[in-house]
Design a protein around this motif. Structure first.
Motif, PDB file in Angstrom:
ATOM      1  N   ALA A  38      22.016  39.116 -12.165  1.00  0.00           N
ATOM      2  CA  ALA A  38      21.187  39.396 -10.987  1.00  0.00           C
ATOM      3  C   ALA A  38      21.600  38.503  -9.828  1.00  0.00           C
ATOM      4  N   GLU A  40      19.387  38.555  -7.076  1.00  0.00           N
ATOM      5  CA  GLU A  40      18.114  38.329  -6.409  1.00  0.00           C
ATOM      6  C   GLU A  40      17.034  38.065  -7.451  1.00  0.00           C
ATOM      7  N   GLY A  41      15.935  37.474  -7.015  1.00  0.00           N
ATOM      8  CA  GLY A  41      14.807  37.226  -7.897  1.00  0.00           C
ATOM      9  C   GLY A  41      14.924  35.920  -8.644  1.00  0.00           C
ATOM     10  N   ASP A  42      14.034  35.770  -9.651  1.00  0.00           N
ATOM     11  CA  ASP A  42      13.986  34.506 -10.386  1.00  0.00           C
ATOM     12  C   ASP A  42      15.277  34.220 -11.141  1.00  0.00           C
ATOM     13  N   GLY A  43      15.966  35.234 -11.602  1.00  0.00           N
ATOM     14  CA  GLY A  43      17.187  35.024 -12.391  1.00  0.00           C
ATOM     15  C   GLY A  43      18.466  35.121 -11.578  1.00  0.00           C
ATOM     16  N   ALA A  44      18.327  35.025 -10.246  1.00  0.00           N
ATOM     17  CA  ALA A  44      19.508  35.176  -9.393  1.00  0.00           C
ATOM     18  C   ALA A  44      20.506  34.048  -9.647  1.00  0.00           C
ATOM     19  N   ARG A  46      22.010  33.145 -12.176  1.00  0.00           N
ATOM     20  CA  ARG A  46      21.863  32.382 -13.418  1.00  0.00           C
ATOM     21  C   ARG A  46      23.024  32.771 -14.328  1.00  0.00           C
TER      22      ARG A  46
END
Length: 218
Positions: A38, A40-44, A46
């Motif tokens: 990902a 974008e978002g919390d797991g961007a 990672r």
């Protein structure tokens, strides 16, 4: 330090310079790479397990530039000292005419790297006299010989039983008369050997001159 030592040191400095130039090229960046699911978002951004790779630069840009500057400074000083010493360092060498001459290192290097290769090339270019030919006339530096080629013509006919019969008829002879001004093989070999011995004497003279101590800069 002798002149020969200085030449060897400059070869080492040239190798070191290239090494530190290569290191300088690697000192500008550090890199980290990985795969992520990902952007974008919390797991961007990672990293997924097992996909992360990182490179670290072993030397900094200032460190590489400092080493390069030191190498260039030493090399410049040695080059100047070699140049001044080369004009003073001399050695005797016997030339092709049997004269003993006292020459500087630059003069000896001109003989070794420029003059002698041209002398050898010219000696090898001399035409060779033909061997195993029928000589019918000669002079101090030439021979004259002939080459003869038979000119034949084939004739076909048929016998009483219809069999084909081939006959060869001599029509004449092609004659080439050659005046050969080439050198005997032994003479050319002797000339090449004489130049090789001269090259060896020049190399020995350079080695003697290279034992001269380097002069100091003002």
């Amino acid at each position: 330090m002798t002149l020969g030592d200085a030449f060897d040191r400059r070869k080492k400095l040239a190798s070191d310079l290239q090494t530190w130039i290569d290191r300088l090229g690697l000192a500008g960046t550090e890199r980290r790479s990985y795969r992520t699911s990902a952007l974008e978002g919390d797991g961007a951004y990672r990293p997924e397990p097992g996909t992360e790779k990182a490179t670290a630069r072993p030397y900094t840009v200032p460190e590489c530039r400092e080493r390069i500057a030191a190498i260039l400074a030493e090399d410049e000083e040695l080059a100047l000292r070699i140049s001044r010493t080369g004009q003073r360092a001399r050695a005797e060498v016997e030339d092709l005419d049997g004269r003993v001459r006292t020459l500087t290192v630059p003069e000896l290097l001109v003989l070794q790297d420029d003059v002698i290769p041209k002398l050898e090339r010219a000696a090898r270019a001399a035409p060779l006299r033909a061997d195993d030919v029928g000589v019918y006339d000669s002079g101090d530096d030439w021979i004259r010989y002939r080459t003869v080629t038979t000119v034949e013509r084939k004739r076909e006919s048929f016998g009483d039983k219809g069999l084909r019969i081939e006959e060869t008829e001599v029509e004449g002879y092609d004659v080439a008369e050659v005046t050969d001004y080439g050198l005997p093989r032994r003479r050319r070999w002797d000339e090449i050997d004489r130049i090789a011995e001269f090259a060896h004497r020049v190399k020995q003279a350079i080695n003697r001159a290279n034992r001269t101590d380097l002069v100091e800069l003002d």
